[in-house]
Scaffold this active site. Structure first.
Site, PDB file in Angstrom:
ATOM      1  N   THR A  98      -8.244   3.754  -4.101  1.00  0.00           N
ATOM      2  CA  THR A  98      -7.520   5.014  -3.994  1.00  0.00           C
ATOM      3  C   THR A  98      -6.057   4.791  -3.660  1.00  0.00           C
ATOM      4  O   THR A  98      -5.233   5.664  -3.928  1.00  0.00           O
ATOM      5  CB  THR A  98      -8.147   5.959  -2.941  1.00  0.00           C
ATOM      6  OG1 THR A  98      -8.371   5.230  -1.734  1.00  0.00           O
ATOM      7  CG2 THR A  98      -9.451   6.558  -3.436  1.00  0.00           C
TER       8      THR A  98
ATOM      9  N   LYS B  86     -10.100  -8.317  -3.457  1.00  0.00           N
ATOM     10  CA  LYS B  86      -8.860  -7.567  -3.661  1.00  0.00           C
ATOM     11  C   LYS B  86      -7.686  -8.497  -3.997  1.00  0.00           C
ATOM     12  O   LYS B  86      -6.651  -8.067  -4.474  1.00  0.00           O
ATOM     13  CB  LYS B  86      -8.540  -6.723  -2.426  1.00  0.00           C
ATOM     14  CG  LYS B  86      -9.546  -5.572  -2.219  1.00  0.00           C
ATOM     15  CD  LYS B  86      -9.210  -4.756  -0.988  1.00  0.00           C
ATOM     16  CE  LYS B  86     -10.169  -3.623  -0.698  1.00  0.00           C
ATOM     17  NZ  LYS B  86      -9.965  -2.432  -1.552  1.00  0.00           N
TER      18      LYS B  86
ATOM     19  N   HIS C 261     -20.951   3.034  -3.321  1.00  0.00           N
ATOM     20  CA  HIS C 261     -19.548   2.612  -3.247  1.00  0.00           C
ATOM     21  C   HIS C 261     -19.302   1.161  -3.613  1.00  0.00           C
ATOM     22  O   HIS C 261     -18.178   0.691  -3.513  1.00  0.00           O
ATOM     23  CB  HIS C 261     -18.997   2.822  -1.833  1.00  0.00           C
ATOM     24  CG  HIS C 261     -18.656   4.244  -1.524  1.00  0.00           C
ATOM     25  ND1 HIS C 261     -17.420   4.790  -1.789  1.00  0.00           N
ATOM     26  CD2 HIS C 261     -19.379   5.233  -0.984  1.00  0.00           C
ATOM     27  CE1 HIS C 261     -17.408   6.048  -1.413  1.00  0.00           C
ATOM     28  NE2 HIS C 261     -18.589   6.348  -0.920  1.00  0.00           N
TER      29      HIS C 261
ATOM     30  N   LYS D 228      -4.107  -2.546   1.597  1.00  0.00           N
ATOM     31  CA  LYS D 228      -5.557  -2.321   1.486  1.00  0.00           C
ATOM     32  C   LYS D 228      -6.230  -3.312   2.409  1.00  0.00           C
ATOM     33  O   LYS D 228      -5.579  -4.223   2.913  1.00  0.00           O
ATOM     34  CB  LYS D 228      -6.027  -2.520   0.047  1.00  0.00           C
ATOM     35  CG  LYS D 228      -5.516  -3.835  -0.578  1.00  0.00           C
ATOM     36  CD  LYS D 228      -5.834  -3.960  -2.064  1.00  0.00           C
ATOM     37  CE  LYS D 228      -5.038  -3.055  -2.962  1.00  0.00           C
ATOM     38  NZ  LYS D 228      -5.788  -1.949  -3.519  1.00  0.00           N
ATOM     39  N   ARG D 229      -7.537  -3.164   2.660  1.00  0.00           N
ATOM     40  CA  ARG D 229      -8.229  -4.160   3.472  1.00  0.00           C
ATOM     41  C   ARG D 229      -8.052  -5.552   2.886  1.00  0.00           C
ATOM     42  O   ARG D 229      -7.919  -5.709   1.675  1.00  0.00           O
ATOM     43  CB  ARG D 229      -9.729  -3.817   3.561  1.00  0.00           C
ATOM     44  CG  ARG D 229     -10.029  -2.658   4.478  1.00  0.00           C
ATOM     45  CD  ARG D 229      -9.527  -2.884   5.874  1.00  0.00           C
ATOM     46  NE  ARG D 229     -10.244  -3.972   6.509  1.00  0.00           N
ATOM     47  CZ  ARG D 229     -11.265  -3.809   7.339  1.00  0.00           C
ATOM     48  NH1 ARG D 229     -11.663  -2.607   7.674  1.00  0.00           N
ATOM     49  NH2 ARG D 229     -11.866  -4.842   7.866  1.00  0.00           N
TER      50      ARG D 229
ATOM     51  N   LYS E 105      -2.529   6.902  -4.763  1.00  0.00           N
ATOM     52  CA  LYS E 105      -1.459   7.353  -3.856  1.00  0.00           C
ATOM     53  C   LYS E 105      -0.109   6.795  -4.307  1.00  0.00           C
ATOM     54  O   LYS E 105       0.911   7.488  -4.280  1.00  0.00           O
ATOM     55  CB  LYS E 105      -1.713   6.850  -2.431  1.00  0.00           C
ATOM     56  CG  LYS E 105      -3.000   7.336  -1.800  1.00  0.00           C
ATOM     57  CD  LYS E 105      -3.306   6.507  -0.540  1.00  0.00           C
ATOM     58  CE  LYS E 105      -4.743   6.651  -0.117  1.00  0.00           C
ATOM     59  NZ  LYS E 105      -5.136   5.691   0.933  1.00  0.00           N
TER      60      LYS E 105
HETATM   61  C1  LIG Z   1      -6.080   4.752   0.889  1.00  0.00           C
HETATM   62  C2  LIG Z   1      -6.322   3.851   2.022  1.00  0.00           C
HETATM   63  C3  LIG Z   1      -7.182   2.759   1.887  1.00  0.00           C
HETATM   64  C4  LIG Z   1      -7.869   2.418   0.581  1.00  0.00           C
HETATM   65  O1  LIG Z   1      -7.060   1.536  -0.172  1.00  0.00           O
HETATM   66  P1  LIG Z   1      -7.656   0.754  -1.435  1.00  0.00           P
HETATM   67  O2  LIG Z   1      -6.484   0.106  -2.040  1.00  0.00           O
HETATM   68  O3  LIG Z   1      -8.280   1.770  -2.306  1.00  0.00           O
HETATM   69  O4  LIG Z   1      -8.637  -0.209  -0.887  1.00  0.00           O
HETATM   70  C5  LIG Z   1      -7.381   1.941   2.974  1.00  0.00           C
HETATM   71  N1  LIG Z   1      -6.771   2.173   4.156  1.00  0.00           N
HETATM   72  C6  LIG Z   1      -5.923   3.206   4.327  1.00  0.00           C
HETATM   73  C7  LIG Z   1      -5.265   3.396   5.645  1.00  0.00           C
HETATM   74  C8  LIG Z   1      -5.672   4.083   3.274  1.00  0.00           C
HETATM   75  O5  LIG Z   1      -4.843   5.122   3.455  1.00  0.00           O
END
Ligand SMILES: *Cc1c(COP(=O)(O)O)cnc(C)c1O
Length: 803
Positions: free
Chosen positions: A641, A541, A349, A535-536, A645
Site C-alpha cells: 500500500t 521486500k 494476506h 516499509k517493514r 500512497k
Molecule cells: C502504508 C504503511 C505500511 C505498508 O507499506 P508496504 O510498502 O505496503 O509494506 C507500513 N507501515 C506504515 C507505517 C505505513 O503507513
C-alpha cells in the site's frame, strides 16, 4: 456541523481554563493538544451517540472487522478534517499565535500494528464511517504498541513504546460492557435435560474490558466505533486478594503487540491474545443482538451481523461462534454451522508458507479445551462430508488438523462464505497455486479485493499544498468523490500546473530536509532525487537490492563516473528476532556513514535511514518522494500500500510486476512507471526446476561481482560479519528472493530514472498522471466492494444533530 473561528476560540479557551487552570498563552503544546482534543470530542459526541441509536432503531446490519492489529497513527487532524473543522481550527489557532502542527505533534502515534495489515484495518475503519456504513473494529488495546526503533552503532535497538503513558484522549472505557473469557482447566460434557453441556473445572477467568474510540466519518459520514479490549482481573477474584503476580499474569495478556507480521514467537501468549479478543468481541456482539435488538432467533443473525477475519489471527472466531451458539444458546450444530458460514468472511494476506499460522493441537487442548473439541468436530464433519466426493489426497491436504497441528487458514476457509486476496495477482496465485485445492472445492467463495489507502490522510492531511492545487484546477469535489481526480489529467500540457507540481514537491522536500537535519545532523540537497523505500524490513521486500544499487553508485562516483544527485531514504523496522533483517539494517547504516562522510562523494549521493518508521513519519516522507521503490520479489508482496500512497503524492514508481504494482502500471500506463525484473512465470520456473544459480551470474558479470564484493572486501567499515552474511545469502544456490537475478535489470531501471530526471517538464507530467490515477486505490472504493459483495450492508440513515 459548522464551527466559526470565534466559537472555536471560546471553546478552546474554556477547556484550557477548566483542565489546567491556565490562560491560553500559558499553556504548553501538550496541554493545548489535550484541550483541543476535548473540543473535538465534544464536537463528535452527539453524532456518535446518534449513530448508535440509529443502528439499533433501524436494526441495521453491521460489520465487525476483527483484526489483531490496528495502525491508525494519530487522530487529531483526521478528526478535525472529517468534522470539516480543519481549516477553521488552523486559522483560528494562527490568529492566536499558535501552530496546529506543533500542537498536533504532541499526540502519541497509536502504533498497534506492524505494517500494512494493521494500516489497512485502520484505513477500513475510516472508510466505513466515511462511506456511511456501520462497521466496528474489534481488536486488542496493547499497553505497548510496536517497539520504538533506535539505532545504536548502526544496530537496531528496540525500546518500549509506552503510548498510554499520557492518557489516550480518544478512548472511552466501557466497563458496563465487560465480558469474561476462560482459559485452561478441564472440560467435561454433561447431559443437561438432553443437551450436552460443558462443565469447566479450574483454569483462569479473565475480564475483558472494552475501550471504545470514535471513528468519525468524513463530512456527512457516520461515527463508528473501534473497540479494543484490555485484560483485567475479574471483580469476583478481586475479593480473594490476588497477588501482584496473579495480577501481572492476567494483565500481561494485553501488554505487548507481537513485533512481527510473518513469524510467530512467544507462541502461547500470542494464542491467548487471539482467543481473548475473538471471544470478547463475539460475546459482545451476541449480547447486543439478544439484549438491544431483542432477538432470540439466531437464524436471523446473518441479517444483522457480518464478522470479518483480517488474516488468520482471528480465525478462532469460527470455533468460538460455534461454541457460543451451541453451548450457550443451545442452537443445534447444523443450524449453528449454517449461521457461522453466513456470518464469517476472511481475507488472506500472504502466500508465504512460513507466514501461514499453525498451532499445536496439544497447546490448543491445554489452553482452550472446548475450542479444541469444536475444531476437531468441524474437521471430522468436513472430512466425512467430502469422503467419496473427492480423492483422499485432497481431503488430507485441505483438512484442518494435520500432523498434530491446526491449520488456521484451513479453518478460516472452511468456515467462511467469502475468501479474498488483496490484489489481482495475489488472488490469482491463491486460486491457482497456494489454495488451489480449496478453489476447486469452493470456487464461489473466492474473490479479489485490491487494497486501498486513505487518500484523505495521504493527500489532504499529509500534502495540503497538493490538495490545494487540485482544488484550484479540478475543483473541490475530488475530496468527497475521488473519481474526479481523473480530471487532473486535463492539465497534462499546462506548463503552469506542471511547474506548480514541481514547486510543491520541492517545498515538501525542503521540509523533509530540515527534519533530516534535525534528526540526524545530515544535510541533504532538496534538488537531488529523493529516492524512497519505506516499509517493514524483510528479505522479500528487498531493501538489499536498493543497497546494491547504492554500492554501485558509490563505486561509480569514486571512479569519476557521474550520476545525478540522489538522496536514498529508508524507513523500516525489523522484527527483533529476525537476524538477517537486522544485519541488513547494520550494513545500510554503515554504508550510509561511509558515503555521507566521504569527501570524494561530496554530497552527490546521500543515504538516510530514518529511525522508527511509523504512520507519522510516513506522513513526512511520502509527500517528499520523487521515486517510490516497490521492488519485492515477484509473487511475494500480496498487495503493498505504500506504493499507492507514494503514487498519490506524485512519485514515480520503480517496480517489479508484483502485488498491486501491476494494477498501478495498468492505471498509469507503461510510460508513467518503470518496471523491471523477473515475471511470475520465471519465478515459478526457478522454484520448480531448482535452477537458480546466482554464483554463476556473479562470476560472469564483472559489475555485479564488484558490487557484491564491496560487502566483503573491507570497503564498508565496521560491518565485516554482516556484509559477509549478506553476500553469502545472495550467492547461495536457489536463493529464494532472487536478489542477483534482478540486479542487472534493476540497474537499467535506475538508469532510466536518471534519464527521466533530466527533463523536469516530462517528469512533472508523469507525476500528474500518477496523482490523477491514484483515485483507483481510494480505500472508499475498496470498502464499497466489500460492503456490496461480501458483507451485504446498507448505508445507515442518521439524523443530523447540530449542537
Ligand atoms: C502504508 C504503511 C505500511 C505498508 O507499506 P508496504 O510498502 O505496503 O509494506 C507500513 N507501515 C506504515 C507505517 C505505513 O503507513
Amino acid at each position: 456541523m459548522q464551527l466559526t473561528k470565534d466559537e472555536f476560540k471560546k471553546k478552546l479557551k474554556n477547556k484550557v481554563n477548566i483542565y489546567f487552570e491556565e490562560e491560553l498563552d500559558e499553556a504548553s503544546n501538550s496541554e493545548l493538544y489535550t484541550a483541543l482534543s476535548g473540543v473535538v470530542r465534544d464536537g463528535y459526541a452527539p453524532q456518535w451517540r446518534r449513530t448508535r441509536i440509529s443502528e439499533a432503531d433501524q436494526g441495521q446490519k453491521q460489520v465487525y472487522y476483527f483484526s489483531i492489529e490496528f495502525l491508525p497513527g494519530t487522530l487529531l487532524k483526521t478528526n478535525l478534517l472529517n468534522l470539516g473543522w480543519l481549516d477553521t481550527v488552523r486559522a483560528a489557532l494562527s490568529d492566536l499565535g499558535l501552530d496546529l502542527d506543533k500542537i498536533a505533534a504532541a499526540e502519541p502515534d497509536m502504533a498497534l500494528g506492524n505494517g500494512g495489515l494493521g494500516r489497512l484495518a485502520a484505513a477500513f475503519m475510516d472508510s466505513l464511517a466515511s462511506t456511511g456504513y456501520t462497521g466496528n473494529g474489534n481488536g486488542i488495546r496493547y499497553k505497548y504498541g510496536l517497539f520504538k526503533q533506535k539505532f545504536v552503532n548502526g544496530y537496531q535497538k528496540e525500546l518500549p513504546n509506552d503510548w498510554l503513558k499520557k492518557d489516550d484522549h480518544w478512548e472511552v472505557r466501557r466497563e458496563s460492557k465487560s465480558v469474561l473469557v476462560r482459559f485452561g482447566g478441564k472440560v467435561r460434557m454433561v447431559d443437561d435435560n438432553g443437551w450436552m453441556t460443558p462443565q469447566y473445572e479450574g483454569g483462569d477467568v479473565v475480564r475483558a474490558v472494552p475501550y471504545d474510540t470514535a471513528i468519525v466519518g468524513y463530512r456527512d459520514g457516520v461515527t463508528n466505533t473501534l473497540r479494543l479490549w484490555d485484560a483485567e482481573i475479574p471483580p469476583e477474584e478481586e475479593l480473594s486478594y490476588p497477588t501482584i503476580s496473579d495480577r501481572r499474569r492476567i494483565e500481561d495478556l494485553t501488554s505487548i503487540l507481537y513485533p512481527d507480521d510473518s513469524n510467530y514467537e512467544g507462541r502461547l501468549l500470542r494464542l491467548k491474545q487471539e482467543y481473548f479478543f475473538v471471544s470478547a468481541g463475539l460475546q459482545s456482539i451476541l449480547d447486543y443482538y439478544v439484549k438491544k435488538l431483542g432477538n432470540k432467533d439466531f437464524t436471523k443473525l446473518p441479517d444483522y451481523v457480518a464478522v470479518h477475519i483480517n488474516d488468520t489471527h482471528p480465525a478462532m472466531a469460527i470455533a468460538e461462534l460455534m461454541r457460543l451458539l451451541v453451548d450457550e444458546h443451545r442452537v443445534d450444530w447444523e443450524t449453528a454451522w449454517d449461521i457461522t458460514l453466513k456470518v464469517m468472511s476472511y481475507t488472506n494476506h500472504t502466500i508465504m508458507s512460513e507466514a501461514m499460522e499453525k498451532w499445536d493441537t496439544n497447546m490448543l487442548s491445554q489452553l482452550l479445551p472446548r475450542i479444541m473439541q469444536i475444531i476437531t468436530e468441524i474437521d471430522r464433519r468436513y472430512c466425512a462430508y467430502l469422503n467419496g466426493q473427492v480423492s483422499n489426497d485432497v481431503i488430507e491436504r485441505t483438512r484442518i488438523i494435520k500432523n498434530g497441528q491446526v491449520q488456521m487458514a484451513h479453518l478460516a476457509i472452511i468456515g467462511s462464505h467469502s475468501i479474498n486476496g488483496v490484489a489481482a495477482l495475489h488472488t490469482q496465485l491463491l486460486e491457482t497455486k497456494v489454495l488451489k485445492d480449496f478453489y476447486n472445492l469452493y470456487p464461489d467463495r473466492f474473490n479479489n479485493k485490491t487494497n486501498g489507502i486513505t487518500l484523505r490522510r495521504w493527500l489532504q492531511i499529509a500534502n495540503p499544498e497538493l490538495s490545494d492545487l487540485l482544488d484550484q484546477t479540478i475543483g473541490k469535489d475530488w475530496r468527497k468523490n475521488s473519481d474526479k481526480m481523473l480530471n487532473f489529467e486535463k492539465y497534462y500540457n499546462d506548463t503552469l500546473v506542471l511547474e506548480r507540481i514541481n514547486q510543491i514537491k520541492l517545498d515538501n522536500k525542503k521540509k523533509l530536509a530540515e527534519f533530516i537535519k534535525e534528526q540526524m545532523g545530515v544535510e541533504v540537497d532538496p534538488n537531488a532525487i529523493f529516492d524512497v523505500q519505506v516499509k517493514r524490513l524483510h528479505e522479500y521486500k528487498r531493501q538489499t537490492l536498493k543497497l546494491l544499487h547504492i554500492l554501485k553508485l558509490y563505486q561509480d562516483l569514486k571512479a569519476g563516473i557521474d550520476h545525478p544527485k540522489r538522496v536514498v531514504i529508508f524507513g523500516a523496522k525489523a522484527a527483533p528476532s529476525y537476524v538477517f533483517a537486522k544485519q541488513v539494517i547494520k550494513v545500510i547504516n554503515e554504508t550510509a556513514n561511509m558515503i555521507n562522510s566521504d569527501p570524494d562523494i561530496n554530497g552527490k549521493l546521500k543515504v538516510i535511514f530514518l529511525e522508527n518508521y511509523d504512520v507519522s513519519l510516513a506522513e513526512k516522507i511520502i509527500p517528499a518522494a520523487d521515486v517510490s521503490e516497490q521492488i519485492s520479489t515477484t509473487t511475494k508482496e500480496a498487495s503493498g500500500t505504500s506504493n499507492m500512497k507514494l503514487m498519490a503524492n506524485g512519485a514515480l514508481t520503480v517496480a517489479t510486476m508484483d502485488g498491486a504494482n501491476i494494477e498501478i502500471a495498468d492505471a498509469v500506463g507503461e510510460d508513467n512507471i518503470i518496471t523491471f525484473g523477473l515475471n511470475k512465470d520465471q519465478v515459478y520456473k526457478y522454484y520448480a526446476e531448482h535452477s537458480y544459480h546466482p554464483r554463476e551470474m556473479y562470476e560472469s558479470d564483472p559489475v555485479m561481482k564488484k558490487t557484491v564484493d564491496a560487502l566483503t572486501d573491507g570497503t564498508i567499515p565496521n560491518c565485516f560479519s554482516e556484509g559477509q552474511a549478506l553476500a553469502n545469502k545472495f550467492l547461495s544456490d536457489n536463493e529464494q528472493f532472487f536478489v542477483l537475478a534482478d540486479f542487472a535489470d534493476y540497474l537499467k531501471a535506475q538508469e532510466k530514472v536518471e534519464q527521466e530526471w533530466k527533463d523536469k517538464h516530462s517528469w512533472a507530467q508523469m507525476s500528474l498522471v500518477n496523482i490523477a490515477h491514484s483515485e483507483r486505490f481510494d480505500v472508499d472504493k475498496t470498502i464499497e466492494r466489500y460492503a456490496q459483495d461480501i458483507w451485504h450492508l446498507k448505508k445507515l440513515k442518521v439524523e443530523k444533530v447540530d449542537h
